[in-house]
Design a protein around this motif. Structure first.
Motif, short mmCIF file in Angstrom:
data_model
loop_
_atom_site.label_atom_id
_atom_site.label_comp_id
_atom_site.label_asym_id
_atom_site.label_seq_id
_atom_site.Cartn_x
_atom_site.Cartn_y
_atom_site.Cartn_z
N GLU A 201 1.00 -1.04 -0.33
CA GLU A 201 0.30 0.28 0.50
C GLU A 201 0.97 1.29 0.28
O GLU A 201 0.37 2.58 -0.55
CB GLU A 201 -1.53 0.09 1.13
N THR A 202 2.00 0.87 1.20
CA THR A 202 3.07 2.54 0.84
C THR A 202 3.77 2.34 -0.53
O THR A 202 3.81 3.94 -1.05
CB THR A 202 4.18 1.97 1.49
N LEU A 203 3.85 1.36 -1.11
CA LEU A 203 4.25 1.68 -2.71
C LEU A 203 2.97 2.43 -3.87
O LEU A 203 4.04 2.88 -4.46
CB LEU A 203 5.26 0.05 -3.06
N LEU A 204 2.05 1.31 -3.24
CA LEU A 204 0.82 1.92 -4.40
C LEU A 204 0.93 3.50 -4.06
O LEU A 204 0.77 4.15 -5.25
CB LEU A 204 -0.30 1.01 -4.11
N TYR A 205 0.35 4.53 -2.53
CA TYR A 205 0.55 5.28 -3.01
C TYR A 205 1.81 5.59 -3.34
O TYR A 205 1.69 7.29 -3.89
CB TYR A 205 0.76 6.29 -0.96
N GLY A 206 3.16 6.26 -3.15
CA GLY A 206 3.96 6.72 -3.86
C GLY A 206 3.96 6.73 -5.36
O GLY A 206 4.37 7.87 -5.83
N TRP A 207 3.57 5.07 -6.46
CA TRP A 207 3.44 5.23 -7.57
C TRP A 207 2.35 5.69 -7.79
O TRP A 207 2.60 6.58 -9.26
CB TRP A 207 3.01 4.08 -7.83
N ARG A 208 1.72 6.41 -7.07
CA ARG A 208 -0.26 6.60 -7.15
C ARG A 208 0.65 8.78 -7.68
O ARG A 208 0.25 9.13 -8.90
CB ARG A 208 -1.31 6.92 -6.52
N HIS A 209 1.65 8.58 -6.54
CA HIS A 209 1.71 10.53 -6.75
C HIS A 209 2.93 10.54 -7.84
O HIS A 209 2.25 11.75 -8.53
CB HIS A 209 2.22 10.89 -5.02
N LYS A 210 3.73 9.34 -7.47
CA LYS A 210 4.76 10.34 -8.88
C LYS A 210 3.81 10.65 -10.48
O LYS A 210 4.55 11.39 -10.67
CB LYS A 210 5.31 9.13 -8.93
N HIS A 211 2.93 9.07 -10.43
CA HIS A 211 2.42 9.20 -12.09
C HIS A 211 0.90 9.98 -11.22
O HIS A 211 0.09 10.36 -12.90
CB HIS A 211 1.82 8.18 -12.19
N ARG A 212 0.64 10.81 -10.73
CA ARG A 212 -0.76 11.75 -10.36
C ARG A 212 -1.93 11.13 -10.94
O ARG A 212 -2.77 11.60 -11.19
CB ARG A 212 -0.21 12.76 -11.69
N ILE A 213 -2.19 9.99 -10.63
CA ILE A 213 -2.86 9.07 -10.42
C ILE A 213 -3.74 9.76 -9.57
O ILE A 213 -3.95 9.34 -8.07
CB ILE A 213 -3.50 7.07 -10.95
N THR A 214 -5.10 10.14 -9.93
CA THR A 214 -5.79 10.58 -8.98
C THR A 214 -7.08 9.60 -8.07
O THR A 214 -7.63 9.99 -7.40
CB THR A 214 -6.85 11.85 -9.65
N SER A 215 -7.22 8.41 -9.00
CA SER A 215 -8.05 7.28 -8.74
C SER A 215 -7.68 6.49 -7.17
O SER A 215 -7.36 6.39 -7.42
CB SER A 215 -9.10 6.18 -9.49
N HIS A 216 -8.93 6.83 -6.49
CA HIS A 216 -8.40 6.00 -4.83
C HIS A 216 -9.61 4.74 -5.36
O HIS A 216 -8.93 3.50 -3.85
CB HIS A 216 -9.05 7.09 -3.70
N ALA A 217 -10.09 3.76 -5.97
CA ALA A 217 -10.33 2.76 -6.40
C ALA A 217 -9.56 1.93 -6.44
O ALA A 217 -9.52 0.49 -5.67
CB ALA A 217 -11.14 2.82 -8.07
N ILE A 218 -7.66 1.88 -6.79
CA ILE A 218 -6.62 1.23 -6.18
C ILE A 218 -6.74 0.37 -5.26
O ILE A 218 -6.48 -0.54 -5.26
CB ILE A 218 -5.66 1.88 -6.71
N TYR A 219 -6.96 1.13 -3.92
CA TYR A 219 -7.11 1.02 -2.62
C TYR A 219 -8.33 -0.50 -2.33
O TYR A 219 -7.39 -1.40 -2.13
CB TYR A 219 -7.04 2.15 -1.49
N VAL A 220 -9.18 0.20 -3.02
CA VAL A 220 -10.37 -0.60 -2.92
C VAL A 220 -10.15 -2.01 -3.43
O VAL A 220 -10.82 -2.96 -3.12
CB VAL A 220 -11.61 -0.17 -3.08
N ARG A 221 -9.47 -1.80 -4.50
CA ARG A 221 -9.61 -3.36 -5.36
C ARG A 221 -9.04 -4.17 -4.75
O ARG A 221 -8.24 -3.53 -4.35
CB ARG A 221 -9.77 -3.37 -7.01
#
Length: 70
Positions: free
Chosen positions: A28-48
């Motif tokens: 989840e920490t890795l996903l957070y950094g990846w989302r912010h670096k690539h400016r992915i605004t969807s939070h759905a990745i945490y629910v799936r």
């Protein structure tokens, strides 16, 4: 049907590459950094419980490890 990579499998792959336990929290920490670096605004990745092939490949490039290999 699109290929899915379950988070539990991604954790196992990441732990194998890193050589230490990271658990779901580490992923989840890795996903957070990846989302912010690539400016992915969807939070759905945490629910799936899974990531698409494209998401997994992008995350693999960000992490520096091929997470598709389990």
């Amino acid at each position: 049907m699109a290929q899915k990579f379950f988070k539990t499998d991604l954790v196992r792959s990441l732990e194998r590459h890193v050589g230490a336990p990271v658990g779901l929290e580490g992923l989840e920490t890795l996903l957070y950094g990846w989302r912010h670096k690539h400016r992915i605004t969807s939070h759905a990745i945490y629910v799936r419980r899974w990531l698409t092939y494209e998401e997994t490949m992008s995350l693999s490039r960000y992490a520096g490890y091929d997470l598709t290999k389990i």
